[in-house]
Write a protein that holds these residues in place. Sequence first.
Motif, PDB file in Angstrom:
ATOM      1  N   SER A 132       0.835  -1.200   0.000  1.00 48.80           N
ATOM      2  CA  SER A 132       0.000   0.000   0.000  1.00 48.80           C
ATOM      3  C   SER A 132       0.870   1.251   0.000  1.00 48.80           C
ATOM      4  O   SER A 132       1.924   1.299   0.629  1.00 48.80           O
ATOM      5  CB  SER A 132      -0.902   0.014   1.237  1.00 48.80           C
ATOM      6  N   VAL A 174      -0.607   4.142   0.853  1.00 47.89           N
ATOM      7  CA  VAL A 174      -1.359   5.052   1.708  1.00 47.89           C
ATOM      8  C   VAL A 174      -0.517   5.395   2.935  1.00 47.89           C
ATOM      9  O   VAL A 174       0.028   4.519   3.588  1.00 47.89           O
ATOM     10  CB  VAL A 174      -2.694   4.410   2.150  1.00 47.89           C
ATOM     11  N   LYS A 175      -0.421   6.664   3.247  1.00 47.66           N
ATOM     12  CA  LYS A 175       0.309   7.129   4.431  1.00 47.66           C
ATOM     13  C   LYS A 175      -0.701   7.713   5.407  1.00 47.66           C
ATOM     14  O   LYS A 175      -1.414   8.660   5.083  1.00 47.66           O
ATOM     15  CB  LYS A 175       1.340   8.207   4.052  1.00 47.66           C
ATOM     16  N   LEU A 176      -0.780   7.120   6.580  1.00 48.53           N
ATOM     17  CA  LEU A 176      -1.671   7.615   7.615  1.00 48.53           C
ATOM     18  C   LEU A 176      -0.944   8.656   8.462  1.00 48.53           C
ATOM     19  O   LEU A 176       0.262   8.541   8.691  1.00 48.53           O
ATOM     20  CB  LEU A 176      -2.138   6.469   8.504  1.00 48.53           C
ATOM     21  N   PRO A 177      -1.670   9.663   8.929  1.00 52.03           N
ATOM     22  CA  PRO A 177      -1.014  10.662   9.789  1.00 52.03           C
ATOM     23  C   PRO A 177      -0.648  10.043  11.136  1.00 52.03           C
ATOM     24  O   PRO A 177      -1.257   9.069  11.574  1.00 52.03           O
ATOM     25  CB  PRO A 177      -2.085  11.746   9.961  1.00 52.03           C
ATOM     26  N   GLU A 178       0.375  10.603  11.774  1.00 51.81           N
ATOM     27  CA  GLU A 178       0.767  10.139  13.099  1.00 51.81           C
ATOM     28  C   GLU A 178      -0.379  10.421  14.073  1.00 51.81           C
ATOM     29  O   GLU A 178      -1.006  11.471  14.005  1.00 51.81           O
ATOM     30  CB  GLU A 178       2.026  10.868  13.574  1.00 51.81           C
TER      31      GLU A 178
END
Length: 132
Positions: free
Chosen positions: A21, A23-27
């Motif tokens: 993936s 997709v980068k999720l926020p911290e």
Amino acid sequence: MGPNNKDIVIFATKEDHQVPSKVKLPEPDPQPGLILPNGDINWNCPCLGGMATGPCGVEFRNAFSCFHYSEAEPKGSDCYELFKTMQSCMQQYPTLYNKDLADDDDMKSLGDVDNKVENKSEPQPPAATSSN
């Protein structure tokens, strides 16, 4: 949402799942501890173990607030009556507020010692031994 507020259905193929993936999720935001940044008490902190919302929650919050905001020397010495009220409330719910003590092996062993002391019998003389 798609056109006319309808959901959009997307089909993923086997090949789609073989690629990592992108997709980068926020911290995640750091969770506040017991004391919020503004100095207030975080009554939702899991560290309180539900004490603020239990049957003695009001008494706990009153006593803890008094201690937290106390300017007396030593700190909290002006909160004695509130802690006494909290303790009286907690004594009405021993199965809820003493559950940690009931599970504590040290407390069980102390109970065993108390039972032995209460049931103590006269010491028996040593058994006779035969001499050869």
